[in-house]
Design an enzyme around this catalytic site. Sequence first.
Site, PDB file in Angstrom:
ATOM      1  N   CYS A 249      -9.416  27.629  -9.831  1.00 52.68           N
ATOM      2  CA  CYS A 249      -8.026  27.867 -10.238  1.00 52.68           C
ATOM      3  C   CYS A 249      -7.447  28.978  -9.373  1.00 52.68           C
ATOM      4  O   CYS A 249      -6.945  29.993  -9.863  1.00 52.68           O
ATOM      5  CB  CYS A 249      -7.942  28.233 -11.709  1.00 52.68           C
ATOM      6  SG  CYS A 249      -8.905  27.152 -12.802  1.00 52.68           S
ATOM      7  N   ALA A 251      -4.960  29.422  -6.847  1.00 57.97           N
ATOM      8  CA  ALA A 251      -3.605  29.787  -6.430  1.00 57.97           C
ATOM      9  C   ALA A 251      -3.058  30.906  -7.324  1.00 57.97           C
ATOM     10  O   ALA A 251      -3.419  30.982  -8.504  1.00 57.97           O
ATOM     11  CB  ALA A 251      -2.703  28.559  -6.493  1.00 57.97           C
ATOM     12  N   ASP A 312     -10.829  32.780 -12.688  1.00 55.81           N
ATOM     13  CA  ASP A 312      -9.627  33.418 -13.228  1.00 55.81           C
ATOM     14  C   ASP A 312      -8.867  32.285 -13.916  1.00 55.81           C
ATOM     15  O   ASP A 312      -8.060  31.598 -13.305  1.00 55.81           O
ATOM     16  CB  ASP A 312      -8.813  34.057 -12.104  1.00 55.81           C
ATOM     17  CG  ASP A 312      -7.611  34.823 -12.627  1.00 55.81           C
ATOM     18  OD1 ASP A 312      -7.442  34.906 -13.851  1.00 55.81           O
ATOM     19  OD2 ASP A 312      -6.825  35.320 -11.799  1.00 55.81           O
ATOM     20  N   CYS A 365      -5.622  36.845 -17.419  1.00 59.55           N
ATOM     21  CA  CYS A 365      -4.553  37.851 -17.514  1.00 59.55           C
ATOM     22  C   CYS A 365      -3.860  37.700 -18.868  1.00 59.55           C
ATOM     23  O   CYS A 365      -2.650  37.490 -18.957  1.00 59.55           O
ATOM     24  CB  CYS A 365      -3.571  37.724 -16.355  1.00 59.55           C
ATOM     25  SG  CYS A 365      -2.811  36.099 -16.161  1.00 59.55           S
TER      26      CYS A 365
END
Length: 426
Positions: A249, A251, A312, A365
């Site tokens: 993942c 980008a 991520d 995040c």
Amino acid sequence: MAKPSLPSGDLSAPRSNNPDLPGLRARKAVLTMLDGVLRRGETLDMAERGAAKALAPADRALARAIASETLRWLVDLDALIDSATRKPLQHEAKARQVLRLMLAQWLRLDTPPHAVIATGLPLLTGGLRRLAHGVFSTLTKRPATLPEAPTLPDAVRMRWGNRAEAIAGALALPPPLDLTVRDWSQTERWTEELGGVSLMPGHIRLPRGEAIEALPGFADGAWWVQDIAASLPARLLGPGESRKALDLCSAPGGKTLQLAAQGWDVTSLDVKPKRLDRVEQNLKRTGLSATLVSADALTWEPTGQFDAILLDAPCTATGTCRRHPDVLHRIGAEHITAMAALQAKLLERAAHWLAPGGTLVYAVCSLEQEEGEAQPSTIGLTTDPITAAELPDGVDPASEGWVRTHPGLLPNTGGMDGFFIVRLKA
């Protein structure tokens, strides 16, 4: 931000609905953007693309600023509106939306009240215009003020618990600009040349508002934009020494660039080919290399195992609330549950691709426990504790060995995004 003094000019409501009135198109775009976020659940970026695509660059930037400040301070703006009306306006009523953006301009963007009225009231007609004019005039005469920090929505405050107050305090201003330096040994040089501060090797922080492409070192690929919290997961994998790493993942590519700069033989995977185009552009600019693969991580199968995997994972992105205040209002329990389920599937697949003795770093995040602390225990790997020496001063690992950052950390230098990060060993 200090509230500007009231002008001495006439505050009477303008009568014109002329679409060519300077600034009116931008305010109409703001209304559409707010509707997209608050009613349709769109991201602010998505809503902006549809609402502001025909605007000139300056008007588009203005519309984005008004919408962002409205969403950042929405709870407090609504409290002011409710304090000046006899009957509460519906949450999605157009008059409330217009008053929100009018107050955001006055109280957060220092727009003089007469200019706010000139571009705000034409968005309404008849009785709604008179209502908005009366409410705004009442609030300017008090004069109204906002608290030092935005008030979080109740559901958000409850989810974030004892971190909520510190996070809210960090939302009052948009974040500074963080850069990751390609060659850590050049950190001091670029910090001095760019006039920034460095919070750890390979990091530079600059004031917000810099024209990125015009800064020294951009064209040469000496650095790239990346929040300091977002830079931590790849750092925790250490030097690559030509071993194989998978960036799942990947980008827009900041972590792929980091891994390549740290000497890893990187496979960079993302489901969307257009997003990988950006990764490829950044690789060319920085002179780094990686193998780019466009595929769905839920169905893709590698030809071999990896010494390191960086996941991520897709998430609710509530940790980016400083720059994306829409997440405060459009993310709910159903979004968190759906993301947590996807993350668990990705973690399980990634664990099978890890070579014996290999390292997997899982990061999101997000500020939600379901997406962070609740995840790693489900895949049977061993925690490799993160140490304080691997983190910037002011950020400490938990006793369990993982790291939880949030915008309220590093308050004296501009904060950081919210991340959960854990390092696991096969």
